[in-house]
Design a protein around this motif. Sequence first.
Motif, PDB file in Angstrom:
ATOM      1  N   GLN A  19       0.895  -1.299  -0.034  1.00 55.75           N
ATOM      2  CA  GLN A  19      -0.102   0.049  -0.152  1.00 55.75           C
ATOM      3  C   GLN A  19       0.983   1.276   0.304  1.00 55.75           C
ATOM      4  O   GLN A  19       0.288   2.407  -0.256  1.00 55.75           O
ATOM      5  CB  GLN A  19      -0.827   0.106   1.145  1.00 55.75           C
ATOM      6  CG  GLN A  19      -1.926  -1.173   1.138  1.00 55.75           C
ATOM      7  CD  GLN A  19      -2.756  -1.047   2.375  1.00 55.75           C
ATOM      8  OE1 GLN A  19      -3.834  -0.461   2.488  1.00 55.75           O
ATOM      9  NE2 GLN A  19      -2.201  -1.741   3.509  1.00 55.75           N
ATOM     10  N   ASP A  20       2.153   1.050   0.278  1.00 55.56           N
ATOM     11  CA  ASP A  20       2.968   2.178   0.344  1.00 55.56           C
ATOM     12  C   ASP A  20       3.482   2.634  -0.919  1.00 55.56           C
ATOM     13  O   ASP A  20       3.859   1.915  -1.959  1.00 55.56           O
ATOM     14  CB  ASP A  20       4.437   1.900   1.214  1.00 55.56           C
ATOM     15  CG  ASP A  20       4.093   1.673   2.623  1.00 55.56           C
ATOM     16  OD1 ASP A  20       2.877   1.920   3.090  1.00 55.56           O
ATOM     17  OD2 ASP A  20       4.805   0.956   2.971  1.00 55.56           O
ATOM     18  N   LYS A  21       3.497   3.989  -1.285  1.00 59.28           N
ATOM     19  CA  LYS A  21       3.660   4.645  -2.606  1.00 59.28           C
ATOM     20  C   LYS A  21       4.959   4.404  -2.984  1.00 59.28           C
ATOM     21  O   LYS A  21       5.266   3.731  -4.219  1.00 59.28           O
ATOM     22  CB  LYS A  21       3.506   6.171  -2.372  1.00 59.28           C
ATOM     23  CG  LYS A  21       3.799   6.889  -3.770  1.00 59.28           C
ATOM     24  CD  LYS A  21       3.667   8.466  -3.814  1.00 59.28           C
ATOM     25  CE  LYS A  21       4.301   8.972  -4.664  1.00 59.28           C
ATOM     26  NZ  LYS A  21       3.882  10.313  -4.802  1.00 59.28           N
ATOM     27  N   ALA A  22       6.155   4.328  -2.007  1.00 57.41           N
ATOM     28  CA  ALA A  22       7.293   4.232  -2.452  1.00 57.41           C
ATOM     29  C   ALA A  22       7.678   2.654  -2.827  1.00 57.41           C
ATOM     30  O   ALA A  22       8.406   2.219  -3.689  1.00 57.41           O
ATOM     31  CB  ALA A  22       8.372   4.161  -1.186  1.00 57.41           C
ATOM     32  N   VAL A  23       7.027   1.774  -2.246  1.00 56.90           N
ATOM     33  CA  VAL A  23       7.090   0.477  -2.553  1.00 56.90           C
ATOM     34  C   VAL A  23       6.186   0.121  -4.034  1.00 56.90           C
ATOM     35  O   VAL A  23       6.835  -0.701  -4.603  1.00 56.90           O
ATOM     36  CB  VAL A  23       6.409  -0.541  -1.545  1.00 56.90           C
ATOM     37  CG1 VAL A  23       6.237  -2.012  -1.950  1.00 56.90           C
ATOM     38  CG2 VAL A  23       7.276  -0.390  -0.162  1.00 56.90           C
ATOM     39  N   GLN A  24       5.230   0.598  -4.202  1.00 61.75           N
ATOM     40  CA  GLN A  24       4.410   0.783  -5.444  1.00 61.75           C
ATOM     41  C   GLN A  24       5.434   1.080  -6.578  1.00 61.75           C
ATOM     42  O   GLN A  24       5.526   0.509  -7.621  1.00 61.75           O
ATOM     43  CB  GLN A  24       3.071   1.467  -5.386  1.00 61.75           C
ATOM     44  CG  GLN A  24       2.244   0.773  -4.519  1.00 61.75           C
ATOM     45  CD  GLN A  24       0.905   1.506  -4.276  1.00 61.75           C
ATOM     46  OE1 GLN A  24       0.901   2.736  -5.056  1.00 61.75           O
ATOM     47  NE2 GLN A  24       0.152   1.105  -3.547  1.00 61.75           N
ATOM     48  N   LEU A  25       6.016   2.442  -6.383  1.00 62.43           N
ATOM     49  CA  LEU A  25       6.887   2.870  -7.411  1.00 62.43           C
ATOM     50  C   LEU A  25       8.211   2.099  -7.862  1.00 62.43           C
ATOM     51  O   LEU A  25       8.426   1.642  -9.083  1.00 62.43           O
ATOM     52  CB  LEU A  25       7.225   4.406  -7.176  1.00 62.43           C
ATOM     53  CG  LEU A  25       6.227   5.469  -6.737  1.00 62.43           C
ATOM     54  CD1 LEU A  25       6.802   6.603  -6.593  1.00 62.43           C
ATOM     55  CD2 LEU A  25       5.664   5.501  -8.405  1.00 62.43           C
ATOM     56  N   ALA A  26       8.636   1.451  -6.872  1.00 62.07           N
ATOM     57  CA  ALA A  26       9.757   0.548  -6.797  1.00 62.07           C
ATOM     58  C   ALA A  26       9.546  -0.947  -7.751  1.00 62.07           C
ATOM     59  O   ALA A  26      10.228  -1.043  -8.591  1.00 62.07           O
ATOM     60  CB  ALA A  26      10.302   0.161  -5.522  1.00 62.07           C
ATOM     61  N   ASN A  27       8.372  -1.234  -7.334  1.00 61.37           N
ATOM     62  CA  ASN A  27       8.138  -2.610  -7.950  1.00 61.37           C
ATOM     63  C   ASN A  27       7.095  -2.328  -9.235  1.00 61.37           C
ATOM     64  O   ASN A  27       7.207  -3.399 -10.105  1.00 61.37           O
ATOM     65  CB  ASN A  27       7.109  -3.303  -6.896  1.00 61.37           C
ATOM     66  CG  ASN A  27       8.105  -3.890  -5.825  1.00 61.37           C
ATOM     67  OD1 ASN A  27       8.494  -4.903  -5.958  1.00 61.37           O
ATOM     68  ND2 ASN A  27       7.988  -3.247  -4.635  1.00 61.37           N
ATOM     69  N   PHE A  28       6.220  -1.305  -9.102  1.00 56.65           N
ATOM     70  CA  PHE A  28       5.331  -1.261 -10.589  1.00 56.65           C
ATOM     71  C   PHE A  28       5.739  -0.313 -11.427  1.00 56.65           C
ATOM     72  O   PHE A  28       5.161  -0.020 -12.366  1.00 56.65           O
ATOM     73  CB  PHE A  28       3.888  -1.203  -9.950  1.00 56.65           C
ATOM     74  CG  PHE A  28       3.618  -2.334  -8.973  1.00 56.65           C
ATOM     75  CD1 PHE A  28       3.704  -3.506  -9.136  1.00 56.65           C
ATOM     76  CD2 PHE A  28       2.876  -1.820  -7.724  1.00 56.65           C
ATOM     77  CE1 PHE A  28       3.382  -4.620  -8.501  1.00 56.65           C
ATOM     78  CE2 PHE A  28       2.721  -2.865  -6.570  1.00 56.65           C
ATOM     79  CZ  PHE A  28       2.870  -4.211  -7.254  1.00 56.65           C
ATOM     80  N   GLY A  29       6.552   0.797 -10.824  1.00 56.60           N
ATOM     81  CA  GLY A  29       6.653   1.999 -11.599  1.00 56.60           C
ATOM     82  C   GLY A  29       5.849   2.902 -11.683  1.00 56.60           C
ATOM     83  O   GLY A  29       5.514   3.752 -12.426  1.00 56.60           O
TER      84      GLY A  29
END
Length: 118
Positions: A19-29
């Motif tokens: 749910q974290d924005k940083a994790v989403q950006l790192a994994n899904f771009g």
Amino acid sequence: MVNDSHETSILLFSYGTLQDKAVQLANFGRELTGRPDAMTGYVQHWVAITDPEVLKTSGKAEHPIVYASYDPKDEVHGTVFEISQKELHAADSYEVADYKRVSVLLKSGVHAWVYIKA
């Protein structure tokens, strides 16, 4: 919505770092949009994370983890996201060996993938 309109949307339920924005950006771009939902019959605990890449991405040494309690009064709240098959594979790569991906029926009545205790 999934970026590529030719791909089928897959539902992924997250109660933790996905749910974290940083994790989403790192994994899904990209940053995912989702809606609140819950898993019934599950309880949440914590697991120590030792994978250096996951630690770097999430910035957290402990992540939530859930397992079945089989008590319908138990609920774990989180967010349902629509993702692509490629993004689902990226989520699989992000999760450590403590987790396994299963399909669950959420409180809203939809089925979604979720990572639970392996």
